[in-house]
Structures are given as C-alpha cells and as structure tokens.
Design an enzyme around this catalytic site. Structure first.
Site, PDB file in Angstrom:
ATOM      1  N   TYR A  51      -2.421 -12.232   5.682  1.00  0.00           N
ATOM      2  CA  TYR A  51      -3.633 -11.411   5.719  1.00  0.00           C
ATOM      3  C   TYR A  51      -4.853 -12.173   6.241  1.00  0.00           C
ATOM      4  O   TYR A  51      -5.994 -11.755   6.011  1.00  0.00           O
ATOM      5  CB  TYR A  51      -3.911 -10.822   4.339  1.00  0.00           C
ATOM      6  CG  TYR A  51      -3.034  -9.617   4.030  1.00  0.00           C
ATOM      7  CD1 TYR A  51      -3.191  -8.423   4.734  1.00  0.00           C
ATOM      8  CD2 TYR A  51      -2.044  -9.665   3.056  1.00  0.00           C
ATOM      9  CE1 TYR A  51      -2.401  -7.318   4.483  1.00  0.00           C
ATOM     10  CE2 TYR A  51      -1.235  -8.559   2.792  1.00  0.00           C
ATOM     11  CZ  TYR A  51      -1.433  -7.390   3.511  1.00  0.00           C
ATOM     12  OH  TYR A  51      -0.646  -6.285   3.260  1.00  0.00           O
ATOM     13  N   ASN A 114      -1.807   0.509  -1.941  1.00  0.00           N
ATOM     14  CA  ASN A 114      -1.586   1.698  -1.110  1.00  0.00           C
ATOM     15  C   ASN A 114      -0.137   1.851  -0.645  1.00  0.00           C
ATOM     16  O   ASN A 114       0.126   2.387   0.411  1.00  0.00           O
ATOM     17  CB  ASN A 114      -2.578   1.726   0.063  1.00  0.00           C
ATOM     18  CG  ASN A 114      -2.403   0.570   1.017  1.00  0.00           C
ATOM     19  OD1 ASN A 114      -1.657  -0.355   0.731  1.00  0.00           O
ATOM     20  ND2 ASN A 114      -3.079   0.618   2.138  1.00  0.00           N
ATOM     21  N   HIS A 117       2.453  -1.197   3.851  1.00  0.00           N
ATOM     22  CA  HIS A 117       1.739  -1.683   5.036  1.00  0.00           C
ATOM     23  C   HIS A 117       2.513  -1.222   6.265  1.00  0.00           C
ATOM     24  O   HIS A 117       3.744  -1.158   6.233  1.00  0.00           O
ATOM     25  CB  HIS A 117       1.677  -3.217   5.016  1.00  0.00           C
ATOM     26  CG  HIS A 117       1.301  -3.822   6.334  1.00  0.00           C
ATOM     27  ND1 HIS A 117       0.003  -3.856   6.780  1.00  0.00           N
ATOM     28  CD2 HIS A 117       2.063  -4.371   7.307  1.00  0.00           C
ATOM     29  CE1 HIS A 117      -0.016  -4.425   7.986  1.00  0.00           C
ATOM     30  NE2 HIS A 117       1.219  -4.739   8.321  1.00  0.00           N
ATOM     31  N   GLU A 128       4.256  -9.889  12.939  1.00  0.00           N
ATOM     32  CA  GLU A 128       4.574  -9.674  11.520  1.00  0.00           C
ATOM     33  C   GLU A 128       6.078  -9.706  11.273  1.00  0.00           C
ATOM     34  O   GLU A 128       6.540 -10.276  10.281  1.00  0.00           O
ATOM     35  CB  GLU A 128       3.959  -8.349  11.054  1.00  0.00           C
ATOM     36  CG  GLU A 128       2.437  -8.398  11.032  1.00  0.00           C
ATOM     37  CD  GLU A 128       1.767  -7.050  10.860  1.00  0.00           C
ATOM     38  OE1 GLU A 128       0.525  -7.017  10.873  1.00  0.00           O
ATOM     39  OE2 GLU A 128       2.470  -6.024  10.705  1.00  0.00           O
TER      40      GLU A 128
HETATM   41  P1  CMP Z   1      -2.594  -3.047   4.792  1.00  0.00           P
HETATM   42  O1  CMP Z   1      -1.993  -2.081   5.757  1.00  0.00           O
HETATM   43  O2  CMP Z   1      -1.655  -3.908   4.021  1.00  0.00           O
HETATM   44  O3  CMP Z   1      -3.616  -3.991   5.568  1.00  0.00           O
HETATM   45  C1  CMP Z   1      -4.745  -4.570   4.966  1.00  0.00           C
HETATM   46  C2  CMP Z   1      -4.947  -4.081   3.577  1.00  0.00           C
HETATM   47  O4  CMP Z   1      -6.208  -4.320   3.037  1.00  0.00           O
HETATM   48  C3  CMP Z   1      -4.787  -2.587   3.534  1.00  0.00           C
HETATM   49  O5  CMP Z   1      -3.458  -2.225   3.743  1.00  0.00           O
HETATM   50  C4  CMP Z   1      -5.354  -2.255   2.173  1.00  0.00           C
HETATM   51  O6  CMP Z   1      -4.384  -2.395   1.139  1.00  0.00           O
HETATM   52  C5  CMP Z   1      -6.389  -3.351   2.025  1.00  0.00           C
HETATM   53  N1  CMP Z   1      -7.728  -2.795   2.156  1.00  0.00           N
HETATM   54  C6  CMP Z   1      -8.288  -2.259   3.253  1.00  0.00           C
HETATM   55  N2  CMP Z   1      -9.540  -1.852   2.990  1.00  0.00           N
HETATM   56  C7  CMP Z   1      -9.759  -2.143   1.683  1.00  0.00           C
HETATM   57  C8  CMP Z   1     -10.875  -1.962   0.805  1.00  0.00           C
HETATM   58  N3  CMP Z   1     -11.995  -1.390   1.233  1.00  0.00           N
HETATM   59  N4  CMP Z   1     -10.722  -2.372  -0.477  1.00  0.00           N
HETATM   60  C9  CMP Z   1      -9.585  -2.957  -0.911  1.00  0.00           C
HETATM   61  N5  CMP Z   1      -8.500  -3.159  -0.115  1.00  0.00           N
HETATM   62  C10 CMP Z   1      -8.601  -2.740   1.170  1.00  0.00           C
END
Ligand code: CMP
Length: 139
Positions: A51, A114, A117, A128
């Site tokens: 990340y 969420n 990814h 990735e």
């Molecule tokens: P991902 O697709 O894993 O890529 C980056 C991640 O950062 C994203 O999914 C979210 O889980 C996280 N993310 C993005 N925006 C926010 C936010 N505003 N607050 C917390 N987590 C975030």
C-alpha cells in the site's frame, strides 16, 4: 486496451466472517477464471510495501494495521477487460455508495473493511499479481 488479468484481495474481515467462499463463487459466476489463489497473513512490511502508494494518506496506518489483522485470500483473475469488469463487479470503494448486487454492497462493512481489493489499472494488476505469485504459481 482491454486487459486480461486483474488482481484481488479478499480482506481480513470478509475472510473471518466466512465470505471468501461466496465471494469466489460470485467471481466465477461473473465469468472470471481464477488462475492463481492462496490464503496468507501479510507481515507489517509486506502490507506497508503493497500500500506504499497510499503512504501520504491519513488512513494509511489504519489501513496497514487492518490488512495485517488476519488472513487474507489473494488471487489473479482472467477475463477479457478484467480490470474494468472486476471494478464494476466489486462496486464503489465505500460500500455505502456501492450499487446493489456488487461484492462490496453484499459483503463489506466500511470503506476500510471493504471486503475486497481490485486493481485499478493494467499496470498495477501486473505489479500486484507479481507481488504475491511467481510465474510457477500461476496457471
Ligand atoms: P483498496 O482497493 O484495498 O485500496 C486502498 C484502500 O484504502 C481501499 O481499498 C480502502 O480500503 C482504503 N481507503 C480508501 N479511502 C479510504 C478512506 N477515506 N478511509 C479509510 N480507508 C480508505
């Protein structure tokens, strides 16, 4: 250009809630071929590196902490137009804004937890996928 592969992570909370099976089923039913798959727990260093692009964001430390909190499932998915089609299937980053029927609408708890990814470009899909799988682990 249409891409053939994308990369996915089923995140710790979705795995601990038993959603890995249903999510993989939805991926298959949506026409993606799973060409690499494994379950693992990220180290702090691996999560920080994966990340790194978000390093300056206020949510970076919490995101890394969450991603090392339990096992994840990582996979490479093959389909014509894979990156874009998978992003449609998973829905908006914030599950509250995700469309009905999308993976995040069905299985996600919050913008951080969420559920999954999905790569945001062909270039990142390749980077990735290589982060987790050597050529001999991909089929
Ligand atoms: P991902 O697709 O894993 O890529 C980056 C991640 O950062 C994203 O999914 C979210 O889980 C996280 N993310 C993005 N925006 C926010 C936010 N505003 N607050 C917390 N987590 C975030």
């Amino acid at each position: 250009m249409t891409s053939n592969i994308t990369f996915t992570i089923i995140k710790p909370l979705a795995v601990s809630k038993g959603y890995a099976g249903p999510i993989l089923n939805k991926i298959s039913e949506s026409g993606f071929k799973i060409t690499a798959l494994k379950m693992l727990q990220l180290t702090q260093k691996e999560a920080e590196t994966f990340y790194e692009v978000h390093k300056e964001r206020p949510f970076y430390n919490d995101l890394v902490e969450f991603m090392v909190s339990g096992p994840i499932v990582v996979g490479v998915l093959e389909k014509e137009n894979a990156v874009e089609d998978y992003r449609q299937l998973i829905g908006a980053t914030d599950p509250a804004k995700a469309e009905e029927g999308t993976i995040r609408k069905l299985y996600a708890d919050s913008v951080q937890a969420n559920a999954v990814h999905g790569s945001d470009s062909d270039e990142n899909a390749a980077i990735e996928a290589s982060f987790f799988f050597s050529a001999s682990d991909r089929f």
